[in-house]
Structure formats: C-alpha cells, structure tokens
Design a protein around this motif. Structure first.
Motif, PDB file in Angstrom:
ATOM      1  N   ASN A  27       0.866  -1.193   0.000  1.00  0.00           N
ATOM      2  CA  ASN A  27       0.000   0.000   0.000  1.00  0.00           C
ATOM      3  C   ASN A  27       0.899   1.238   0.000  1.00  0.00           C
ATOM      4  N   PRO A  28       0.323   2.425  -0.140  1.00  0.00           N
ATOM      5  CA  PRO A  28       1.149   3.642  -0.186  1.00  0.00           C
ATOM      6  C   PRO A  28       2.047   3.801   1.031  1.00  0.00           C
ATOM      7  N   LEU A  29       1.564   3.407   2.230  1.00  0.00           N
ATOM      8  CA  LEU A  29       2.411   3.524   3.410  1.00  0.00           C
ATOM      9  C   LEU A  29       3.594   2.587   3.320  1.00  0.00           C
ATOM     10  N   GLY A  30       3.330   1.339   2.897  1.00  0.00           N
ATOM     11  CA  GLY A  30       4.420   0.389   2.749  1.00  0.00           C
ATOM     12  C   GLY A  30       5.424   0.846   1.713  1.00  0.00           C
ATOM     13  N   GLN A  31       4.951   1.420   0.616  1.00  0.00           N
ATOM     14  CA  GLN A  31       5.871   1.931  -0.412  1.00  0.00           C
ATOM     15  C   GLN A  31       6.779   3.025   0.151  1.00  0.00           C
ATOM     16  N   LEU A  32       6.190   3.892   1.009  1.00  0.00           N
ATOM     17  CA  LEU A  32       6.990   4.961   1.604  1.00  0.00           C
ATOM     18  C   LEU A  32       8.030   4.399   2.567  1.00  0.00           C
ATOM     19  N   LEU A  33       7.616   3.426   3.404  1.00  0.00           N
ATOM     20  CA  LEU A  33       8.540   2.858   4.381  1.00  0.00           C
ATOM     21  C   LEU A  33       9.644   2.039   3.727  1.00  0.00           C
ATOM     22  N   SER A  34       9.357   1.464   2.575  1.00  0.00           N
ATOM     23  CA  SER A  34      10.370   0.642   1.894  1.00  0.00           C
ATOM     24  C   SER A  34      11.545   1.476   1.406  1.00  0.00           C
ATOM     25  N   GLN A  35      11.372   2.800   1.345  1.00  0.00           N
ATOM     26  CA  GLN A  35      12.439   3.672   0.867  1.00  0.00           C
ATOM     27  C   GLN A  35      13.396   4.084   1.985  1.00  0.00           C
ATOM     28  N   SER A  53       2.414   7.770  12.065  1.00  0.00           N
ATOM     29  CA  SER A  53       1.538   8.674  12.826  1.00  0.00           C
ATOM     30  C   SER A  53       0.782   9.626  11.895  1.00  0.00           C
ATOM     31  N   LEU A  54       1.497  10.206  10.944  1.00  0.00           N
ATOM     32  CA  LEU A  54       0.869  11.130   9.999  1.00  0.00           C
ATOM     33  C   LEU A  54      -0.166  10.402   9.132  1.00  0.00           C
ATOM     34  N   TYR A  55       0.184   9.169   8.736  1.00  0.00           N
ATOM     35  CA  TYR A  55      -0.710   8.373   7.884  1.00  0.00           C
ATOM     36  C   TYR A  55      -2.025   8.077   8.606  1.00  0.00           C
ATOM     37  N   HIS A  56      -1.932   7.735   9.903  1.00  0.00           N
ATOM     38  CA  HIS A  56      -3.126   7.414  10.665  1.00  0.00           C
ATOM     39  C   HIS A  56      -4.006   8.650  10.858  1.00  0.00           C
ATOM     40  N   ARG A  57      -3.378   9.767  11.147  1.00  0.00           N
ATOM     41  CA  ARG A  57      -4.176  10.985  11.363  1.00  0.00           C
ATOM     42  C   ARG A  57      -4.847  11.451  10.077  1.00  0.00           C
ATOM     43  N   ALA A  58      -4.132  11.337   8.980  1.00  0.00           N
ATOM     44  CA  ALA A  58      -4.706  11.760   7.700  1.00  0.00           C
ATOM     45  C   ALA A  58      -5.860  10.859   7.288  1.00  0.00           C
ATOM     46  N   GLY A  59      -5.880   9.659   7.787  1.00  0.00           N
ATOM     47  CA  GLY A  59      -6.927   8.724   7.383  1.00  0.00           C
ATOM     48  C   GLY A  59      -8.152   8.740   8.271  1.00  0.00           C
ATOM     49  N   GLN A  60      -8.148   9.593   9.330  1.00  0.00           N
ATOM     50  CA  GLN A  60      -9.304   9.627  10.215  1.00  0.00           C
ATOM     51  C   GLN A  60     -10.439  10.442   9.608  1.00  0.00           C
TER      52      GLN A  60
END
Length: 515
Positions: A27-35, A53-60
């Motif tokens: 997913n987009p988060l995994g793609q970001l973390l893989s870098q 943290s930012l990903y979770h807040r943006a998804g609320q």
C-alpha cells in the motif's frame, strides 16, 4: 503484531537489541517505508514513527456534529457606523480611551447606527462585565449582535426582541433590562408585569427587578411599593422604603413628616432660629417597616443622631418652610447652631437628591465636606446633587464659584473638588473658564507641582465641551510658559487634554458615524 505496535516495541527495547521489521510495499504507506535506509536503524525507527503517525491521522474521518444548524441571522435593519467611528470603538474596546465608550455608544444609538460585526464579541463581553453599560449597548447591537448572544450563555443579558419571549423565558439580567426599557417608555406597563409575577419571583429577582423603579418613579407606583415594605427579605423592604421616600406625597413620607413635627422644638435668640429634637418612643415594628434602622448606628454617630438623619432624609423638603418661614440657607445655618448639624445637613442632602429638588441641592453643595456618607456614599451624594441641578443652573453655580474667587485655578480652588464630581457635559463657557484659570495658575505660580490638578485635568477632558475644539489652538497658546519649572510635563498634560477633546469632537459629529 501491528506495524505501530512493532515501532513502539522496538523503541522500548532499543534498536541494538531489536530490528524494526517493515511490511512489504503493498500500500502507499508500505511503499513509503520501503524507501527508508535499513543501514541506519535509529533514523529508520524515527522516520517510520513519524510517517505512520501522519498516515493514521490523515486517514481519520472528521468529527461530525449531528445537531441541526442554527437559524440564520435575520437581515439587518440599521446601517453600520463608518470605518472611522468603528476604529475609535475598537480602540476603546482594547482599553484605549475606554472612558469614552459610554459617550460613543450614546452617540451611535442617537444617530441610528449599529456596531460593525467584527466588534460584536468584544462589545458583548463588555456588557457581561459592565452591567451599567448594558442599556447603552443593546440599541446598537443590530440583528447579528442579538443573534450572536443567543449562542453564548455568558451574554444572556441580551433578550429577544419579542417582549413576551424575553419576559417569560429570558434570564434575570435580560428581564431587568427589559423592565429598564419599559420604565422609560411605559412605567405602568413595567409595574403591571412585575406585580403579576411578584409572589412567584425569588428574592434575588425581586431585589434586581425592583431597582428598575428608580426610572420613571411616580405616584402610581406607591401602592405596589407599599406592599413591598412587608416583604420577607430585608433588602427588598429597604429598597422599597428608599423609593417611597422619593415620593413626597407618599404615605411613608407623610409618616416621616409627622415624626419630625412631633419631635422638633424651636426657639429664637436675637432673631436667630434655634432648633432641637425630642424623639418620642417609636413603635419598633412601625419604624422598621418604614426603613429606619434604630439599632445599628454608624461609627461616631449616636443612636439619636442616626434616627434623626434617617427620618430627615425621608421627609418632604416642603415641610421645613411650613414649620418656619425660612429659606433652605437659613435652615442650614440653624442646623449649624445645633448639635445635630451633621444629621440634618446630610439628611437634607439625601432628600434633595431623592426628591430632585434643585433649590435645596444648590444651597447644600457648598457643605459637601460635611457629608460623611452614612446613608449614601459621599462621592455619589455630591455627584447626585450636581445632577439634580438644571443644566443652566449647574453652569451658573460653578461660574459663580469662579467669579467669587478670581484667583488662579488649582487643586485648592473652592470649585476644584466639586468639579471632580461634575460628570455631566460642561458648557463651552465653563470649559473656557477652567482652561483660563489653569493658564493663570501656570503663569503666576512659583510651585507648579500640583499633581492633583494635572491628574484632574485629564479627567475633566471627558466632560469639557468638545465644541471648544475649533478655538483651542488660540486658547491653549502659551498656556504653559517656557519659564515653568515643569514646562515639558505640563505640555504633555495639555496635549492629552487636547487629544481627548479632539476625539470627542469627531465622535459628536454625526456625519462621522455615517457609512
């Protein structure tokens, strides 16, 4: 284990003992973390924590309010004041020239304008903290101001425009303001409303609402006020008695008159009137009902002097000329020859203020230093007596003080202390006379360190006539001589006086409030 829990565990254990395991890039988060750079475990941990943290807040989902939207504000029926007038108001709300706020409010209301929207919250808050300004604030709030007040319980003193809604459902403050308005316009209607709910009204409400009877007080109010003398709350009884004492034809005043007639004695010596009092044994219940306190005299005042003061204060002033054909000035001199001078002079002063008797008020004012404030605080009593005088009578009174003592004006002048209590608009002539007196003082004194005068001048500027502004440049020319030891100080004082008068002059020009 979730990715966020994995981050927390690794942070607690430490990157040297545990390696952060990142999820595959599905997913987009995994793609970001893989870098992230796996060779720097500390940086990887911190970056992952921030990204997750930012990903979770943006998804609320945004919090939703299921309450229905409020009714929109009705359209305005008054034009706003001009930007320049609004600028001055903003300064006053920010505590700069705040003493001019009552004058600004009155001027705007008289001109038929309302407050700009962005000033409403601050002005409504002023009304919350300064109840004495509420009658001046209400007329200029406009529809938006009233609408805004319904959404904040702290501003519940602003009632609905519908009189019935305010009277039946409004807060105590809103109902008091409504009665305040009705007492000005329709005293009988206000009285009838209060009579209808009097028995059901809590004691605090009775006290607050009865205060409004100070406005438009008339003989038709007597019957209702007389019933209030039997109220179970002492404050209500005292308030009713004070109001009845301001109605010379009321039964209470007639009872006071009979008490004076039965107690006073006269004799003459060398054609001078001498008087004394022999107080009978009064019925305790009767005098208490009439608002007389017979048990707790103020400090330095005996029981008899305290009784005389209270009875005299509630006695019609017309009685004294009926007892003896003497003028108010002669009665005061007779009082000075007796041992009851303090009680009589202050009692007459309270009566003159309550009964709005300008003849007695003018004669009593020079004796202000003898007022001790037993019944009414001294400052209020002096200001009240000045207000009783007709506007032209006030000017004549003060101008005569200046003419009788043609000396420089400083804090020792006989008019000085009384002027500090003159909180009504001054005439142009009195304003010019005071400024001329100050000029003479600064030109002739060898001791210019009159701090009381300099402080008072800044206060006088709030009441001086702003009509003098066009000619101030000539009046203030050389008012502070260069040779003065405090030339720079007095120049600053006069500059402050000029600034206040200029502002008031602009405010009082109605065109300044136009759009």
């Amino acid at each position: 284990m979730s990715l966020w829990q994995d981050v927390i565990t690794t942070a607690l254990v430490g990157t040297e003992r545990r390696t952060l395991t990142l999820t595959p890039a599905t997913n987009p988060l995994g793609q970001l973390l893989s870098q992230l750079n796996p060779t720097d475990p500390e940086a990887t941990l911190l970056s992952a924590a921030g990204a997750i943290s930012l990903y979770h807040r943006a998804g609320q989902r945004a919090i939703t309010d299921n309450q229905p939207l409020p009714q929109p504000c009705p359209p305005e029926d008054k034009p706003p004041c001009s930007p320049r007038a609004a600028h001055y108001l903003k300064l006053m709300l920010q505590k700069e020239r705040a003493k001019l706020l009552p004058e600004w409010l009155t001027t705007a209301a008289t001109a038929g304008y309302r407050v700009p929207d962005y000033c409403l919250p601050e002005l409504l808050e002023v009304g919350r903290t300064s109840p004495q300004l509420r009658p001046e604030i209400l007329p200029i709030l406009g529809q938006r101001g009233r609408w805004l007040a319904t959404h904040n319980p702290d501003w519940n003193y602003v009632g609905d425009e519908d009189i019935e809604q305010t009277w039946t459902r409004g807060s105590l403050d809103a109902r008091k303001l409504l009665l305040h308005h009705l007492r000005r316009e329709h005293p009988a209607s206000a009285r009838e409303r209060l009579v209808a709910v009097w028995q059901q009204e809590p004691s605090d409400g009775r006290i607050a609402l009865l205060e409004t009877f100070q406005i438009g007080l008339n003989r038709e109010d007597e019957a209702f006020l007389d019933t209030a003398l039997d109220d179970r709350r002492q404050e209500v009884r005292r308030q009713a008695a004070n109001l009845l004492a301001q109605l010379p034809e009321s039964a209470l005043c007639q009872r006071m008159q009979q008490r004076i007639q039965s107690a006073i004695t006269f004799r003459r010596r060398r054609n001078r009137l001498l008087l004394d009092f022999i107080l009978p044994d009064y019925n305790e219940q009767e005098i208490t009902r009439d608002g007389i306190d017979s048990k707790q005299p103020p400090q330095l005042l005996g029981n008899k002097a305290w009784m005389i003061l209270q009875i005299v204060a509630a006695t019609p002033l017309s009685l004294w000329s009926e007892l003896q054909e003497e003028s108010p000035a002669e009665w005061i001199q007779a009082a000075k020859r007796s041992e009851w001078d303090r009680s009589l002079v202050e009692g007459w002063a309270v009566a003159a203020m309550g009964q709005q008797n300008p003849e007695w008020a003018e004669v009593l004012l020079p004796f202000y230093s003898t007022f001790k404030g037993y019944l009414i605080p001294q400052n209020q009593l002096i200001s009240g007596l000045i207000d009783v005088l007709y506007p032209e009578q006030r000017d004549s009174f003060f101008l005569n003080l200046f003419q009788s003592r043609k000396v420089a004006f400083d804090s020792k002048h006989p008019a000085f202390t009384l002027l500090t209590h003159y909180h009504s608009p001054w005439s142009t002539e009195l304003t010019g006379t005071v400024l001329e007196g100050v000029r003479r003082y600064l030109a002739t004194t060898d001791n210019p360190y009159d701090w009381s005068l300099s402080t008072a001048l800044k206060e006088f500027a709030y009441f001086m006539s702003p009509d003098i502004v066009p000619e101030l440049s000539t009046r203030l020319t050389n008012i502070v001589p260069e040779r003065s030891a405090l030339a720079s100080y007095w120049t600053e004082v006069m500059d402050e006086v000029l600034a206040i008068l200029n502002l008031r002059y602009e405010m009082n020009g109605m065109q300044k409030f136009q759009v």
